[in-house]
Scaffold this active site. Sequence first.
Site, short mmCIF file in Angstrom:
data_model
loop_
_atom_site.label_atom_id
_atom_site.label_comp_id
_atom_site.label_asym_id
_atom_site.label_seq_id
_atom_site.Cartn_x
_atom_site.Cartn_y
_atom_site.Cartn_z
N ARG A 294 0.87 -1.18 0.00
CA ARG A 294 0.00 0.00 0.00
C ARG A 294 0.89 1.22 0.00
NH1 ARG A 294 -2.65 0.44 5.12
NH2 ARG A 294 -1.23 2.16 5.41
N GLU B 6 5.06 6.85 2.44
CA GLU B 6 5.87 5.62 2.44
C GLU B 6 5.14 4.57 1.65
OE1 GLU B 6 6.06 3.18 5.90
OE2 GLU B 6 3.98 3.52 6.45
N ASN C 79 4.16 0.53 2.11
CA ASN C 79 4.13 -0.58 3.07
C ASN C 79 4.16 -1.88 2.30
OD1 ASN C 79 3.29 1.01 5.67
ND2 ASN C 79 1.92 1.71 4.04
N GLU D 119 7.92 0.42 11.60
CA GLU D 119 6.61 0.47 10.96
C GLU D 119 5.54 0.47 12.04
OE1 GLU D 119 6.30 0.58 7.68
OE2 GLU D 119 8.43 0.35 7.34
N ARG E 9 -7.42 7.58 5.18
CA ARG E 9 -7.39 7.69 6.64
C ARG E 9 -7.25 9.16 7.00
NH1 ARG E 9 -2.31 4.35 8.05
NH2 ARG E 9 -1.72 5.38 6.12
P1 ADP Z 1 4.88 4.09 9.73
O1 ADP Z 1 5.67 3.03 9.08
O2 ADP Z 1 5.05 4.16 11.20
O3 ADP Z 1 3.44 4.06 9.29
P2 ADP Z 1 5.04 6.55 8.20
O4 ADP Z 1 6.19 6.96 7.39
O5 ADP Z 1 3.84 6.12 7.45
O6 ADP Z 1 5.54 5.42 9.20
O7 ADP Z 1 4.66 7.73 9.17
C1 ADP Z 1 3.62 7.62 10.11
C2 ADP Z 1 2.70 8.82 10.05
O8 ADP Z 1 3.44 10.03 10.25
C3 ADP Z 1 2.03 9.00 8.70
O9 ADP Z 1 0.83 8.26 8.63
C4 ADP Z 1 1.82 10.50 8.64
O10 ADP Z 1 0.64 10.85 9.35
C5 ADP Z 1 3.02 11.05 9.40
N1 ADP Z 1 4.10 11.39 8.48
C6 ADP Z 1 5.07 10.58 8.03
N2 ADP Z 1 5.90 11.20 7.18
C7 ADP Z 1 5.45 12.44 7.06
C8 ADP Z 1 5.86 13.59 6.30
N3 ADP Z 1 6.94 13.54 5.53
N4 ADP Z 1 5.14 14.72 6.43
C9 ADP Z 1 4.07 14.79 7.24
N5 ADP Z 1 3.62 13.75 7.96
C10 ADP Z 1 4.28 12.58 7.89
MG MG Z 2 2.63 4.55 7.51
#
Ligand code: ADP
Ligand code: MG
Length: 460
Positions: free
Chosen positions: A111, A130, A132, A354, A436
């Site tokens: 995803r 990101e 997943n 993650e 979400r």
């Molecule tokens: P995880 O693997 O923990 O899901 P993510 O990279 O998806 O890591 O980050 C978790 C959350 O943090 C995201 O769902 C988003 O809400 C916020 N986030 C992550 N990266 C960014 C970014 N570059 N700018 C703004 N918010 C971010």
């Molecule tokens: Mg995430």
Amino acid sequence: VRDAAAVAVDAALLAGVLMRTGEQPLSSDVVNYAPFTLLPSAVPAALFEQAYAVQQDFNLLVDAISQNKEFLEQTLASTIKVDDFTARLFRIHKQVLEEGLAQTVFLGINRSDYMFDCGLDGTTALKQIEINTIAASFGGLTSRTADVHRLVLKVLGKTKEASQLLPNNPSKGLALGIAKAWELYGSQSAVVMFLVEEIQRNIFDQRCVENELWNRNIRVIRRRFRDVFEKGSLDGSRRLYIDGQEVAVVYYREGYVPQTYDQQGWEARLLLERSRAVKCPDIATQLAGTKKVQQELSRPGTLEKLLPGCPEAVARIRATFAGLYSLDEGEEGDKIAATAIADPERFVLKPQREGGGNNLYGEELRQVLEKIKDSPERTSYILMDKIKPQPALNYLLRAHSPLEVSECISELGIFGVYVRQGQKMVVNKAAGHLLRTKATQHADGGVAAGVAVLDTPYVV
Ligand code: ADP
Ligand code: MG
């Protein structure tokens, strides 16, 4: 609004937008509705279409990385020196390659998550948060939220708007991918094993996919790492057996956090990876989804090397990248670390984890980076430009919580599914979407982490 919220909650329960409770995560005697927004959220049509249009490219990219031993080795070299979890995954990856892969059919379910970055001139751009590559969830529950939102809009007198909500069923697309992998594995009596958590709050989301498989007369079993350790074995040709049943496909809904793995857990993971069974994902594909890999992909020339002869796919992928920066030791890392310490609001600091709640922002980012800036530990993190979406008002409906309006931002995920047999790509698809939404007061966190809630895009 109060009336509509009451209708919405009952509709969610009727539609099966469900989660087990924190108090009784192993029983379905008492369940709650999964948290969701009262109203669908606006998503710009062009960005929605762009996200769908790039998904097959991302499937190809992830698959290419997973097969590129040298790229994974070089990219993760600095990280595995300081991050024990990534190092252990990497060790299993190396070990199964040295032995020679028994697996010949590969199944990817990923995803790709995005936010809509709002520029100073008011334009919006699709930026990837990101991708997943393991245990990407909510493809089941989200297939039921559009019906709930359709009803809510009708209750609020928005009949025309209600008719514009798009149908969406990722669980079906995921199940079709699993079914194809099962078929290519080629043993009628073999089962699909869902590798599940000890704490199973999100079981209904998984059941949506399971039931699609049962509907196709494919047997599904649910097991934990512990069960695999106790009951799993390989035969002479590395076919995987659990409780006497041959396993064709292992679908991981667990295995992405270090806490999952005690010594027995690691042994179970190794057994699974050595087997002929189709792992979704195999360990190389899990590594392809690390934050460090994501950061390296943004370097000029990297995508071109991974996807030679596909300049259009490369351009589509690159257009979704936000600024990503390596904190490896050396001048480049020193410079960006200093920039982030001076202006932490511009960045997000991400470890190789993650599941939400691990990233660092603002003042906390500054303090942590200040502390580790001269130590090798900093290489276990990456830096990313912070995406700044335009907030909108909505109501986040959660069991036992008051009804109140919140300033919210949304994250759009597109599910991708692919199946490869040997070198031949047999399936490569986008399988649906997930929106979400969370209150802006929370910087981080997903639905499972209790921060974001399920939503439906209202494409404008
Ligand atoms: P995880 O693997 O923990 O899901 P993510 O990279 O998806 O890591 O980050 C978790 C959350 O943090 C995201 O769902 C988003 O809400 C916020 N986030 C992550 N990266 C960014 C970014 N570059 N700018 C703004 N918010 C971010
Ligand atoms: Mg995430």
